[in-house]
Scaffold this motif. Sequence first.
Motif, PDB file in Angstrom:
ATOM      1  N   THR A 184       0.865  -1.173   0.000  1.00  0.00           N
ATOM      2  CA  THR A 184       0.000   0.000   0.000  1.00  0.00           C
ATOM      3  C   THR A 184       0.897   1.217   0.000  1.00  0.00           C
ATOM      4  N   CYS A 185       0.720   2.092  -0.948  1.00  0.00           N
ATOM      5  CA  CYS A 185       1.551   3.289  -1.039  1.00  0.00           C
ATOM      6  C   CYS A 185       1.247   4.227   0.125  1.00  0.00           C
ATOM      7  N   ILE A 186       2.300   4.806   0.726  1.00  0.00           N
ATOM      8  CA  ILE A 186       2.093   5.761   1.817  1.00  0.00           C
ATOM      9  C   ILE A 186       2.426   7.173   1.352  1.00  0.00           C
ATOM     10  N   GLY A 187       2.569   7.364   0.042  1.00  0.00           N
ATOM     11  CA  GLY A 187       2.950   8.667  -0.496  1.00  0.00           C
ATOM     12  C   GLY A 187       1.936   9.750  -0.185  1.00  0.00           C
ATOM     13  N   CYS A 188       0.662   9.394  -0.107  1.00  0.00           N
ATOM     14  CA  CYS A 188      -0.371  10.377   0.214  1.00  0.00           C
ATOM     15  C   CYS A 188      -1.571   9.626   0.779  1.00  0.00           C
ATOM     16  N   PRO A 189      -2.605  10.325   1.227  1.00  0.00           N
ATOM     17  CA  PRO A 189      -3.718   9.627   1.876  1.00  0.00           C
ATOM     18  C   PRO A 189      -4.538   8.729   0.946  1.00  0.00           C
ATOM     19  N   ARG A 203      -3.019   0.737  -4.012  1.00  0.00           N
ATOM     20  CA  ARG A 203      -2.535  -0.629  -3.838  1.00  0.00           C
ATOM     21  C   ARG A 203      -1.588  -0.973  -4.985  1.00  0.00           C
ATOM     22  N   LYS A 208       5.037   9.345  -7.617  1.00  0.00           N
ATOM     23  CA  LYS A 208       5.464   9.037  -6.256  1.00  0.00           C
ATOM     24  C   LYS A 208       5.292   7.560  -5.936  1.00  0.00           C
ATOM     25  N   ARG A 239      11.878   6.433   5.633  1.00  0.00           N
ATOM     26  CA  ARG A 239      10.767   7.139   6.280  1.00  0.00           C
ATOM     27  C   ARG A 239      11.257   8.502   6.735  1.00  0.00           C
ATOM     28  N   VAL A 240      10.332   9.476   6.733  1.00  0.00           N
ATOM     29  CA  VAL A 240      10.602  10.739   7.422  1.00  0.00           C
ATOM     30  C   VAL A 240      10.393  10.487   8.906  1.00  0.00           C
ATOM     31  N   LYS A 296      14.750   3.274   6.958  1.00  0.00           N
ATOM     32  CA  LYS A 296      13.842   2.807   8.006  1.00  0.00           C
ATOM     33  C   LYS A 296      14.589   2.137   9.142  1.00  0.00           C
ATOM     34  N   LEU A 348      -0.671  18.175   1.728  1.00  0.00           N
ATOM     35  CA  LEU A 348      -0.341  17.661   0.394  1.00  0.00           C
ATOM     36  C   LEU A 348      -1.171  18.332  -0.693  1.00  0.00           C
ATOM     37  N   LEU A 396      -6.729   5.934   7.971  1.00  0.00           N
ATOM     38  CA  LEU A 396      -6.241   5.889   6.600  1.00  0.00           C
ATOM     39  C   LEU A 396      -5.331   4.676   6.425  1.00  0.00           C
ATOM     40  N   ARG A 399      -2.679   4.294   4.715  1.00  0.00           N
ATOM     41  CA  ARG A 399      -1.247   4.600   4.820  1.00  0.00           C
ATOM     42  C   ARG A 399      -0.787   4.588   6.279  1.00  0.00           C
TER      43      ARG A 399
END
Lengths: 114, 413
Positions: free
Chosen positions: A5-10, A14, A32, A46-47, A72, B51, B190, B192
């Motif tokens: 699952t991409c965590i690039g944005c909300p 998939r 992204k 990760r940030v 990470k 974002l 969410l 993510r």
Amino acid sequence: MTELTCIGCPLGCRLTVDEENDYAVTGNSCKKGAEYGKNELKNPTRVLTTTVNAEGGIHGRCPVRTEAPIPKAMLFDAMKVLSEVTVKAPVKCGETVLEDILGTGVNVIATRDL
Amino acid sequence: MYELAVIGGGPAGLAAAYSAYQNGLRNIVILERDKELGGILNQCIHNGFGLHRFKEELSGPEYAHRFIEMLKDTSVEVRLDTMVIEITDDKKIFINSPKGYECIEAQSIVLSMGCRERTRGAISIPGTRPSGVFTAGAAQRYLNMEGLMAGKRVVILGSGDIGLIMARRMTLEGAKVLACVELMPYSGGLTRNIVQCLDDFGIPLYLSHTVTEIRGDKRLEGITVMKVDENRQPIEGTEMDFDCDTLLLSVGLIPENELTREAGIAMDPKTNGAFVFENMETSIEGIFACGNAVHVHDLVDFVSAESERAGAAAAEYVKNGASDSEVIEIVNGADVGYTVPQKLHRNTKAEKIDVFFRVRRVFSKSRVVVSSGDTEIAVFKKAFMVPGEMQHLVIPTDKLRDFDTITVTAQEA
């Protein structure tokens, strides 16, 4: 093939990553996602957001984050390093509080005025 | 007399005040009970904010900072440590501040008080009443602003975003987070956040489970978790005991509307917020509401956008008076839990209407139908909808003006 699952944005796309085909990503809706899918299998980053000790401001903690993602696997070591850092007010939002954390080349910055 | 009084200086209030200023008001006051602006964003130190608006992943304090900086160049007055006690339908505002008790008056008001967390009392968990049971947001404030850890061995009840964020945060700070327990068969947060807050740290998520007992005398010593059936009733024989000193509750948010109710503003029992029009006006002319005080949002970007509409509408009201318009009602069809707005001004100048809603259950490929009687007005295709994610429709106003009621329905495709 690995599903992620991409965590690039909300949106949370998939993704399917094909390791045998140069980590080709499908299921993403933007650039992204392609980048995330590839990195997540090769070198996940990760940030890191946390707080450091602060003196002289209206709060005793100052929120900080890494300016860019770091590996990470380094998150807990980075937490240890940052637990030793104290900033003195006045602090400006965006100001560097620690340079080049753990040799990653990434600075840690304050995320508020204090 | 102020042109506009904004109640609450969080993301909603900041955006509303700035927007009202941009739309020509000069005599604006923000009333904030905390010692600084920014609201809940100040304790949300994780990244992922902004974002949509800034095309960047900011932390909460950084997002607030952007708006606070914009306000610095305006004439907007900020009164901190100022608690609003009561507002009246004729727009008198009673406040208590370091100067003492006073009454101020405004031509218009924006209600942007935000929301509060549901507590243990709201979900009635059986057991003793030891210390160590916190709402996730309270633990977040202790940790991120006061530098205090709520505990060392933690279970989180509820998979809302704040709970998930706190699972990661407590883990990074050295606590052992044993599990995240969710009553529903799907997560409330969410996707993510499930990935980067639970999966990253190997924290198990128990869906269709709940906490059935709390043990401990002075301090929490342990809890029992049980699987639930489709009617959300615990299933005998599925007990799991956890030794933990901390239970964090992330079990929902309630819009904060004591002031709204006391002023006699009409409330929507589905959102626990005021009924609002497309310009965020409430049932009282010149009083507007926005942000989590109206309905609980997932993303601050949407709070800011909605609040800008409220601020602009307040400016319009001060300059040109109330809009004298017939009303179009928005009705919730099948599987739509609520909509915001609930009403439209038929003669609105807005070319498009933003409609926000939540579905009641999980949908895969689906369509959202906007209709009136047998007339299909608009259809929106959705790949995926879950109750945890707010849905957003943009409808051209001209398609709606001829109808008296409009129904929003969610269907399988």
